[in-house]
Enzyme design. Sequence first.
Site, PDB file in Angstrom:
ATOM      1  N   ASP A  55      33.143  20.106  35.163  1.00 59.96           N
ATOM      2  CA  ASP A  55      33.858  19.196  36.060  1.00 59.96           C
ATOM      3  C   ASP A  55      34.569  18.030  35.372  1.00 59.96           C
ATOM      4  O   ASP A  55      33.956  17.304  34.582  1.00 59.96           O
ATOM      5  CB  ASP A  55      32.895  18.591  37.077  1.00 59.96           C
ATOM      6  CG  ASP A  55      32.245  19.642  37.941  1.00 59.96           C
ATOM      7  OD1 ASP A  55      32.724  20.782  37.950  1.00 59.96           O
ATOM      8  OD2 ASP A  55      31.264  19.315  38.624  1.00 59.96           O
ATOM      9  N   ASP A  94      27.046  13.958  42.884  1.00 62.88           N
ATOM     10  CA  ASP A  94      28.508  13.902  42.783  1.00 62.88           C
ATOM     11  C   ASP A  94      29.129  12.792  43.634  1.00 62.88           C
ATOM     12  O   ASP A  94      29.902  13.050  44.562  1.00 62.88           O
ATOM     13  CB  ASP A  94      29.139  15.247  43.171  1.00 62.88           C
ATOM     14  CG  ASP A  94      28.520  16.427  42.447  1.00 62.88           C
ATOM     15  OD1 ASP A  94      28.018  16.223  41.330  1.00 62.88           O
ATOM     16  OD2 ASP A  94      28.538  17.538  42.995  1.00 62.88           O
ATOM     17  N   GLU A 119      29.308  20.543  46.995  1.00 60.51           N
ATOM     18  CA  GLU A 119      29.519  20.212  45.588  1.00 60.51           C
ATOM     19  C   GLU A 119      30.782  19.358  45.425  1.00 60.51           C
ATOM     20  O   GLU A 119      31.814  19.641  46.023  1.00 60.51           O
ATOM     21  CB  GLU A 119      29.687  21.497  44.765  1.00 60.51           C
ATOM     22  CG  GLU A 119      28.507  22.451  44.823  1.00 60.51           C
ATOM     23  CD  GLU A 119      27.426  22.096  43.846  1.00 60.51           C
ATOM     24  OE1 GLU A 119      27.596  21.099  43.106  1.00 60.51           O
ATOM     25  OE2 GLU A 119      26.406  22.812  43.812  1.00 60.51           O
TER      26      GLU A 119
END
Length: 487
Positions: A61, A187, A241
Amino acid sequence: MANSCAWLLCLFSVLLGHGFVLQLEASHHVYRHLESDQSTTANQPYRTAYHFQPPKNWMNDPNGPMIHKGLYHLFYQYNPYGAVWGHIVWAHSTSTDLINWTPHDPAIYPTQESDINGCWSGSATILPRSKPAILYTGINRQNQQVQNLAVPKNLSDPYLIEWVKSPNNALMAPTAMNKINSSSFRDPTTAWQGPDGRWRVIIGSKRDDRGMAILYRSKDFVHWLEAKHPLHSANGSGMWECPDFYPVSVGIQNGVETSMVGLGIKHVLKWKMILVGDMIMGSFMLQRLSLIVLRPGGSLWGWINESTNATIDIMKGWAGIQGIPKSLWLDKSGKQLVQWPVVEIEKLRVNQVDSPSKVLNGGSVLEVSGITATQADVDIAFEINEFDKVDVLDPSWTNPQLLCSQKGASVKGELGPFGLLVLASNGLQEYTAVFFRIFKGQDKYVVLMCSDQSRSSLHLDYDKTTYGAFVDVDPLQEKLSLRSLVS
């Protein structure tokens, strides 16, 4: 088309003028026994050319992209010890043009009880007086997911080499009261400031199979309180996510500051899907489902996983690249999210090859001569003149990815497939097809866009999933434009 390597690791991003982007979804598996710092990238013909990637090892990411003192900063999830996921830190690079990048030492790595088992994804927020702040998920000694804060040690350093963690970490943690599993709490997004002066941030989570964006508020960016209700949630959506929440302008390509609200501003909520809506009195009011995407890691960049296996990743010494950074805005209707590669990528264009307009008959394959590179920026438009014979769209065909799988590039239809065969070998034994089909719906023509990898890298056992989406465009009124970045 070029006679080039038929290897899917020469990945490409495919974007349409109406905002569709292909990304790959992947899960993480820890391969501790496969980690090694002995990996090498010597003689690697399948590494990309202008997509961002580190010299070696695992990357996923993108985190905390921002501009500070005229420099672009990109942080990303990185394993310094091997080409598989594990021992995650925040790697760091800077750029003046979003194309050429200078690597630095990792900015955030495990040092506290609250992140001793990993520094996972998060975001950067620019606080008053141009002070950057990073919120990120740490994995504590009990393997619980908690949220942490880090700030630059020296604001006068344009490269922001050193970062200092808050002594108050962890700032946010799952509790028995909110019934959030400690393995489903991660996140944090870029924060925004509401009209009451309080900062707000969302954390991806789930309760049973109900995915949600948990909302937190803070006066000082250190002490955070969980809101009574999530910003948004959806049954059956699973873990959210890398959620994101940001404002976009309607019909204007310029970006806007994260706390902007008002006329001409909509808000985008992204997880596995994208929702467009209005921010009213601090609450997100859903307007409509705008676009489906598969697991982008952020609003500006998206991680691309090559879908190889751990053994091959160890052999080649690296895994993961970043997609091309994109500008985001809404079309004039305020309902369709549009994304397009940043203009800086056009600086790489050399040796332009123009092909005059040609009529393509059914079953024909036209090779564009003069292209010999394995890297290209291809811009093509298709204009359809006759709609007399068009396949009828069955009302049950609601899943575009399944439809693309069933009607791949080798399945002939009345209007399609037509598009590009990229990374094609001599004789077209191998290629990746990116193409359109047009169907007749109940009250309009329906455009399907597909990426068919079934004939990609036939000698390798890679994931060759076919992807697709319905594209919100009227072929009666405009051309179908396609841009493919092959790297």
